[in-house]
Design an enzyme around this catalytic site. Structure first.
Site, PDB file in Angstrom:
ATOM      1  N   ASP A  93       0.862  -1.180   0.000  1.00  0.00           N
ATOM      2  CA  ASP A  93       0.000   0.000   0.000  1.00  0.00           C
ATOM      3  C   ASP A  93       0.903   1.236   0.000  1.00  0.00           C
ATOM      4  O   ASP A  93       2.119   1.118   0.069  1.00  0.00           O
ATOM      5  CB  ASP A  93      -0.939  -0.018   1.212  1.00  0.00           C
ATOM      6  CG  ASP A  93      -0.197   0.054   2.535  1.00  0.00           C
ATOM      7  OD1 ASP A  93       1.011   0.349   2.530  1.00  0.00           O
ATOM      8  OD2 ASP A  93      -0.826  -0.187   3.575  1.00  0.00           O
ATOM      9  N   SER A  94       0.309   2.412  -0.082  1.00  0.00           N
ATOM     10  CA  SER A  94       1.117   3.627  -0.264  1.00  0.00           C
ATOM     11  C   SER A  94       1.459   4.338   1.034  1.00  0.00           C
ATOM     12  O   SER A  94       2.202   5.298   1.038  1.00  0.00           O
ATOM     13  CB  SER A  94       0.356   4.603  -1.156  1.00  0.00           C
ATOM     14  OG  SER A  94      -0.783   5.089  -0.463  1.00  0.00           O
ATOM     15  N   GLY A  96      -0.920   5.856   2.643  1.00  0.00           N
ATOM     16  CA  GLY A  96      -1.999   6.840   2.775  1.00  0.00           C
ATOM     17  C   GLY A  96      -2.995   6.487   3.863  1.00  0.00           C
ATOM     18  O   GLY A  96      -3.403   7.351   4.646  1.00  0.00           O
ATOM     19  N   GLN A 195     -11.289   7.242  -5.180  1.00  0.00           N
ATOM     20  CA  GLN A 195     -11.830   7.729  -3.915  1.00  0.00           C
ATOM     21  C   GLN A 195     -13.200   8.372  -4.155  1.00  0.00           C
ATOM     22  O   GLN A 195     -13.739   8.284  -5.245  1.00  0.00           O
ATOM     23  CB  GLN A 195     -10.851   8.715  -3.255  1.00  0.00           C
ATOM     24  CG  GLN A 195      -9.597   8.065  -2.684  1.00  0.00           C
ATOM     25  CD  GLN A 195      -9.859   7.207  -1.458  1.00  0.00           C
ATOM     26  OE1 GLN A 195     -10.950   7.165  -0.913  1.00  0.00           O
ATOM     27  NE2 GLN A 195      -8.829   6.486  -1.011  1.00  0.00           N
ATOM     28  N   ASP A 272      -7.992  -7.546   0.326  1.00  0.00           N
ATOM     29  CA  ASP A 272      -7.123  -7.791   1.479  1.00  0.00           C
ATOM     30  C   ASP A 272      -7.852  -7.329   2.721  1.00  0.00           C
ATOM     31  O   ASP A 272      -8.756  -6.493   2.642  1.00  0.00           O
ATOM     32  CB  ASP A 272      -5.811  -7.004   1.356  1.00  0.00           C
ATOM     33  CG  ASP A 272      -6.031  -5.524   1.688  1.00  0.00           C
ATOM     34  OD1 ASP A 272      -5.618  -5.104   2.785  1.00  0.00           O
ATOM     35  OD2 ASP A 272      -6.631  -4.802   0.871  1.00  0.00           O
ATOM     36  N   HIS A 341      -5.807 -21.234  10.536  1.00  0.00           N
ATOM     37  CA  HIS A 341      -7.120 -21.711  10.091  1.00  0.00           C
ATOM     38  C   HIS A 341      -7.849 -20.641   9.285  1.00  0.00           C
ATOM     39  O   HIS A 341      -8.342 -20.907   8.180  1.00  0.00           O
ATOM     40  CB  HIS A 341      -8.014 -22.115  11.277  1.00  0.00           C
ATOM     41  CG  HIS A 341      -9.460 -22.147  10.877  1.00  0.00           C
ATOM     42  ND1 HIS A 341     -10.015 -23.230  10.244  1.00  0.00           N
ATOM     43  CD2 HIS A 341     -10.428 -21.194  10.926  1.00  0.00           C
ATOM     44  CE1 HIS A 341     -11.277 -22.942   9.930  1.00  0.00           C
ATOM     45  NE2 HIS A 341     -11.550 -21.713  10.346  1.00  0.00           N
TER      46      HIS A 341
END
EC number: 2.4.2.29
Length: 377
Positions: A93-94, A96, A195, A272, A341
């Site tokens: 990620d950046s 941010g 965004q 994610d 798990h």
């Protein structure tokens, strides 16, 4: 050069099965990416990630890795893959979102974000260019544009102002990338981020700007920050209508097993979330039968396997009663077993979803399985 993304099969709706080809291996989509914030997926060995969980790609975190171990160590190691001994793909990620979460100690400007380290209070400045430089030094296969993520709820004018700045920052990110080649001899793929919070008109503008940027993949940010589920799905649906169909779409920070299946149904390829590991450390297990709180008294004398439908070794080797005992006794092994798990379940979930997309019955299957996944055991 080999094509980065190809779609192998589309279903009767938006869901699709595809393939990402990176310098560190091929990723079959739709895919869930375990979060390895500080060069480690919490409590889990890299060997377990690869062999038992069957992770195909993991995340690293720009903000955290910049602070520790720092970029001098990262570059001397030869990048994050070598540093953590992980030879499969990585996405970063950046920074941010982490900077967004430091709302009490950061100062935004057109230049970038000035913030205090959560470790020692030292002051740092992240600009779009700095974020790109750090991600070059980390050496992830896929890296993200520096953006601003606003909280939910937020006023329309605030969201618009933030979105416009994110678009200006994107131009700076792309300019920097053009002038600064990769450090470790392999191609890094760049994704800008849509965004606009839950405002449809802003999301449409942002999706069009991001689509026109012509990057190799695109991400949807600023969701999973507290908005209702139906808003998450509505915005995702609207944005995937605009983003290019021939490029991968990454929905950031999502989510529960049912969020994942619904998002796949809306045309998302990559997701994610820290949820599988964070909830695991509190004794919450996700299964094909529903959600299980291992601390509950009902598992105290249940000597059946942890999860008879589970795919990892922990599901067969340990009983519900034993793992409950570990949590009640505050033994670290309980957190580790539950984390393995949950991650294995998430990877199995997207694997089975892919199989149903290929078979052509994804939506019928999703609609039958989502209510079961949501129930509390």
């Amino acid at each position: 050069m080999q094509q980065f993304f190809k779609i192998e099969k589309t279903s009767q709706g938006k869901a699709r099965a595809g393939e990402l080809v990176t310098a560190h291996g091929v990723v079959q989509t739709p895919i869930f990416m375990p979060v390895g914030t500080v060069a480690s997926v919490k409590t889990v060995h890299q060997r377990e990630l690869r062999d038992d969980i069957k992770a195909q790609i993991i995340l690293g975190n720009t903000y955290h890795l910049y602070l520790r171990p720092g970029m001098e160590v990262m570059q001397e190691a030869g990048g994050l893959h070598k540093f953590m001994n992980w030879d499969l793909p990585i996405l970063t990620d950046s920074g941010g979102f982490q900077v967004f979460s430091l709302s009490g100690t950061r100062k935004m400007s057109e230049e970038g974000v000035k913030f205090k380290s959560h470790i020692d209070g030292s002051v740092h400045l992240f600009t779009p260019e700095k974020s790109m430089e750090i991600q070059r030094q980390i050496g992830a296969d896929i890296f993200m544009a520096f953006d601003e993520c606003v909280a939910y709820p937020a006023h329309y004018n605030q969201v618009k102002k933030s979105m416009d700045m994110t678009h200006r920052w994107l131009k700076r990110c792309m300019d920097w990338n053009e002038k600064n080649p990769e450090l470790y001899g392999y191609k890094q793929r760049f994704f800008p981020i849509v965004q606009g919070s839950t405002y449809s008109d802003l999301r449409k503008i942002s999706a069009e700007v991001i689509a026109e940027a012509g990057a190799e993949g695109n991400a949807i940010g600023g969701l999973s920050v507290g908005e209702p589920e139906d808003e998450l799905y509505r915005i995702t649906d609207e944005v995937t209508d605009i983003l290019p169909k021939d490029k991968p779409r990454y929905l950031m920070g999502v989510g529960t097993p049912w969020n994942i299946l619904e998002s796949i149904g809306l045309g998302i390829d990559m997701m994610d979330c820290v949820m599988p590991t964070r909830n695991a450390r509190n004794g919450m297990l996700f299964t094909w039968q529903g959600v299980m709180n291992l601390k509950n008294e009902r598992w105290k004398k249940d000597f059946s396997p942890l999860d008879e439908f589970g795919t990892s070794f922990v599901d067969r080797e340990y009983s519900k009663a034993y793992v409950r005992h570990l949590f009640v006794s505050k033994e670290y092994l309980g957190k580790q077993i539950a984390s393995i798990h949950n991650l294995a379940f998430y990877l199995d979930l997207v694997k089975v979803a892919r199989e149903h997309i290929v078979a052509g019955d994804f939506y019928e299957w999703k609609n039958s399985v989502v209510p079961v996944l949501r129930q509390r055991l």
